[in-house]
Design a protein around this motif. Structure first.
Motif, PDB file in Angstrom:
ATOM      1  N   GLY A   1       0.948  -1.235   0.165  1.00  9.55           N
ATOM      2  CA  GLY A   1      -0.151   0.007  -0.008  1.00  9.55           C
ATOM      3  C   GLY A   1       0.741   1.259  -0.088  1.00  9.55           C
ATOM      4  N   SER A   2       1.849   1.175   0.790  1.00 11.22           N
ATOM      5  CA  SER A   2       2.814   2.365   0.781  1.00 11.22           C
ATOM      6  C   SER A   2       3.416   2.695  -0.581  1.00 11.22           C
ATOM      7  CB  SER A   2       4.139   2.153   1.819  1.00 11.22           C
ATOM      8  OG  SER A   2       3.189   2.122   3.114  1.00 11.22           O
ATOM      9  N   ILE A   3       3.513   1.567  -1.290  1.00  8.03           N
ATOM     10  CA  ILE A   3       4.365   1.555  -2.759  1.00  8.03           C
ATOM     11  C   ILE A   3       3.327   1.953  -3.753  1.00  8.03           C
ATOM     12  CG2 ILE A   3       5.629   0.465  -4.646  1.00  8.03           C
ATOM     13  CD1 ILE A   3       6.597  -1.303  -2.472  1.00  8.03           C
ATOM     14  N   TYR A   4       2.140   1.543  -3.479  1.00 14.45           N
ATOM     15  CA  TYR A   4       1.230   1.824  -4.819  1.00 14.45           C
ATOM     16  C   TYR A   4       0.679   3.304  -4.342  1.00 14.45           C
ATOM     17  CZ  TYR A   4      -3.108   1.304  -7.469  1.00 14.45           C
ATOM     18  OH  TYR A   4      -3.950   1.242  -8.324  1.00 14.45           O
ATOM     19  N   TRP A   5       0.243   3.686  -3.099  1.00 16.63           N
ATOM     20  CA  TRP A   5      -0.355   5.123  -2.971  1.00 16.63           C
ATOM     21  C   TRP A   5       0.711   6.127  -2.718  1.00 16.63           C
ATOM     22  CZ3 TRP A   5      -3.551   0.883  -0.840  1.00 16.63           C
ATOM     23  CH2 TRP A   5      -4.854   0.707  -1.646  1.00 16.63           C
ATOM     24  N   GLY A   6       1.871   5.630  -2.402  1.00 14.44           N
ATOM     25  CA  GLY A   6       2.989   6.588  -2.079  1.00 14.44           C
ATOM     26  C   GLY A   6       2.886   7.216  -0.704  1.00 14.44           C
ATOM     27  N   TRP A   7       2.745   6.555   0.323  1.00 18.43           N
ATOM     28  CA  TRP A   7       2.682   6.936   1.609  1.00 18.43           C
ATOM     29  C   TRP A   7       4.340   6.847   2.126  1.00 18.43           C
ATOM     30  CZ3 TRP A   7      -0.939   2.399   3.270  1.00 18.43           C
ATOM     31  CH2 TRP A   7      -2.360   2.614   2.851  1.00 18.43           C
ATOM     32  N   TRP A   8       5.251   6.612   1.489  1.00 20.16           N
ATOM     33  CA  TRP A   8       6.738   6.723   2.112  1.00 20.16           C
ATOM     34  C   TRP A   8       6.948   8.111   2.178  1.00 20.16           C
ATOM     35  CZ3 TRP A   8       8.098   2.352   4.022  1.00 20.16           C
ATOM     36  CH2 TRP A   8       7.862   1.395   3.311  1.00 20.16           C
ATOM     37  N   ASN A   9       6.612   8.927   1.651  1.00 17.01           N
ATOM     38  CA  ASN A   9       7.012  10.520   1.637  1.00 17.01           C
ATOM     39  C   ASN A   9       6.293  10.700   2.988  1.00 17.01           C
ATOM     40  OD1 ASN A   9       8.442  10.739  -0.786  1.00 17.01           O
ATOM     41  ND2 ASN A   9       6.656  11.395  -1.980  1.00 17.01           N
ATOM     42  N   GLY A  10       5.225  10.729   3.182  1.00 13.02           N
ATOM     43  CA  GLY A  10       4.378  10.934   4.442  1.00 13.02           C
ATOM     44  C   GLY A  10       4.969  10.261   5.749  1.00 13.02           C
ATOM     45  N   ILE A  11       5.437   8.801   5.533  1.00 14.69           N
ATOM     46  CA  ILE A  11       6.118   8.253   6.699  1.00 14.69           C
ATOM     47  C   ILE A  11       7.743   8.756   7.122  1.00 14.69           C
ATOM     48  CG2 ILE A  11       7.109   5.979   7.298  1.00 14.69           C
ATOM     49  CD1 ILE A  11       5.082   4.755   5.693  1.00 14.69           C
ATOM     50  N   TYR A  12       8.186   9.234   5.891  1.00 14.79           N
ATOM     51  CA  TYR A  12       9.589   9.703   5.945  1.00 14.79           C
ATOM     52  C   TYR A  12       9.205  11.137   6.787  1.00 14.79           C
ATOM     53  CZ  TYR A  12      14.043  12.034   4.525  1.00 14.79           C
ATOM     54  OH  TYR A  12      15.078  12.867   4.741  1.00 14.79           O
ATOM     55  N   ASP A  13       8.468  11.931   6.528  1.00 15.25           N
ATOM     56  CA  ASP A  13       8.229  13.349   6.762  1.00 15.25           C
ATOM     57  C   ASP A  13       7.774  13.255   8.495  1.00 15.25           C
ATOM     58  OD1 ASP A  13       8.711  14.656   4.810  1.00 15.25           O
ATOM     59  OD2 ASP A  13       6.729  14.886   3.974  1.00 15.25           O
ATOM     60  N   PHE A  14       7.118  12.065   8.886  1.00 14.23           N
ATOM     61  CA  PHE A  14       6.539  11.761  10.332  1.00 14.23           C
ATOM     62  C   PHE A  14       8.073  11.645  11.092  1.00 14.23           C
ATOM     63  CE2 PHE A  14       5.747   8.991  13.603  1.00 14.23           C
ATOM     64  CZ  PHE A  14       4.524   9.628  14.251  1.00 14.23           C
ATOM     65  N   PHE A  15       8.975  10.836  10.483  1.00 13.60           N
ATOM     66  CA  PHE A  15      10.080  10.379  11.401  1.00 13.60           C
ATOM     67  C   PHE A  15      11.251  11.385  11.325  1.00 13.60           C
ATOM     68  CE2 PHE A  15       8.138   6.329  11.046  1.00 13.60           C
ATOM     69  CZ  PHE A  15       8.190   5.809  12.276  1.00 13.60           C
ATOM     70  N   GLN A  16      11.280  12.075  10.076  1.00 12.45           N
ATOM     71  CA  GLN A  16      12.361  13.209   9.851  1.00 12.45           C
ATOM     72  C   GLN A  16      12.625  14.256  11.098  1.00 12.45           C
ATOM     73  OE1 GLN A  16      12.104  15.394   6.459  1.00 12.45           O
ATOM     74  NE2 GLN A  16      14.212  15.725   6.086  1.00 12.45           N
ATOM     75  N   GLY A  17      11.595  14.960  11.418  1.00 12.63           N
ATOM     76  CA  GLY A  17      11.639  15.946  12.224  1.00 12.63           C
ATOM     77  C   GLY A  17      11.467  15.662  14.037  1.00 12.63           C
ATOM     78  N   ARG A  18      11.608  14.316  14.088  1.00 10.78           N
ATOM     79  CA  ARG A  18      11.504  13.705  15.489  1.00 10.78           C
ATOM     80  C   ARG A  18      12.789  13.085  16.015  1.00 10.78           C
ATOM     81  NH1 ARG A  18       6.406  13.523  13.485  1.00 10.78           N
ATOM     82  NH2 ARG A  18       4.805  14.073  15.082  1.00 10.78           N
TER      83      ARG A  18
END
Length: 228
Positions: A182-199
Motif C-alpha cells: 500500500g505504501s508503494i502503490y499509494w506513495g505513503w513513503w513520503n508521509g512516513i519519512y516526513d513523520f520520522f524526519q523531524g522527530r
C-alpha cells in the motif's frame, strides 16, 4: 499487596535471567568490539550496533518469564491480577535500572572519546543526542516496550496455544505485507519519512510509551482468560 510483593520476590529469585544474563551478553559483545578497536589501532571512528543485543534479550526474557512463572503462580492460588501487577513492577524496575546504567555508560564513552579507541558502543548517533534525562527515557522506553512485547506474545500463547500464536503471526505478516504494498502503490513513503524526519529519538521514545501501555493491557486481558 503482600501477594504482589511475593510475585516480585519470586521473580527476584531468578536474578540470573532478570539481571545478570543480559549484562553478560551485552558486555561480552562490547568486549569483542573493544578488542577489535584496539587491534585496529587507527583513527577511524567505529560505531557498532551490538547494543541491540540487550534489547533483543529483553524481548526473549518477557516471553520466557511468563512461560516459566505463570503456571507456578497459579498453582499457588495467586490471582491473575496480582501476578500481572508483580510482574509489571519487576519489568519496570529492571527497565529503569538498566536504562540508568546504559545512560551512564553512554556518558563515560563520550567523555573518554570511545574508551580512547574511537569505539562507540553505548553512545550512538541520534540515540544519544539528548541530555541525560532524555537518554534515560530513550533507553528505558525501548527496553520497556521490548519486555512488554515479549509479555504479550507469551500471554497470547497462554490464551490460545500454538495455533493461536501461529495464526496471529500469519495475520501480522499479511498485514505488514499489505502495508508495504500500500505504501508503494499509494506513495505513503513520503508521509512516513516526513513523520520520522523531524522527530528526535526522545520524541519517538515518548510515542512508544502508549504502545507499551496497550501491550501491557492486552497481555493482562489475555492472561485473565487463559487456563494455565
Amino acid at each position: 499487596m503482600n501477594t504482589v510483593q511475593g510475585i516480585v520476590r519470586m521473580h527476584m529469585r531468578d536474578k540470573w535471567s532478570w539481571i545478570y544474563l543480559p549484562w553478560v551478553i551485552v558486555l561480552s559483545s562490547f568486549a569483542i568490539n573493544l578488542l577489535i578497536a584496539v587491534l585496529m589501532a587507527d583513527d577511524e571512528k567505529i560505531v557498532t550496533g551490538g547494543l541491540m543485543s540487550i534489547f533483543i534479550y529483553m524481548l526473549v526474557s518477557g516471553i520466557v518469564a511468563v512461560h516459566h512463572t505463570f503456571p507456578f503462580a497459579l498453582g499457588l492460588s495467586v490471582r491473575r491480577k496480582d501476578y500481572f501487577a508483580g510482574t509489571l513492577i519487576m519489568i519496570l524496575a529492571v527497565s529503569a535500572a538498566s536504562a540508568l546504567v546504559l545512560m551512564l555508560l553512554s556518558y563515560i564513552e563520550s567523555w573518554t572519546d570511545g574508551w580512547h579507541t574511537d569505539l562507540f558502543f553505548f553512545h550512538l548517533p541520534y540515540v544519544s543526542d539528548g541530555n541525560a534525562p532524555q537518554q534515560f527515557v530513550v533507553f528505558g522506553s525501548l527496553m520497556l516496550f521490548m519486555y512488554l512485547l515479549g509479555f504479550a506474545i507469551s500471554s497470547m500463547f497462554r490464551r490460545f496455544g500454538k495455533t493461536g500464536l501461529y495464526a496471529a503471526s500469519i495475520i501480522g505478516l499479511l498485514l505488514g505485507t499489505l502495508l508495504v504494498y500500500g505504501s508503494i502503490y499509494w506513495g505513503w513513503w513520503n508521509g512516513i519519512y516526513d513523520f520520522f524526519q523531524g522527530r528526535s529519538a526522545f520524541n519517538l521514545a515518548l510515542l512508544l510509551l502508549p504502545l507499551s501501555a496497550l501491550l501491557a493491557l492486552g497481555g493482562y486481558a489475555l492472561l485473565r482468560r487463559s487456563t494455565v
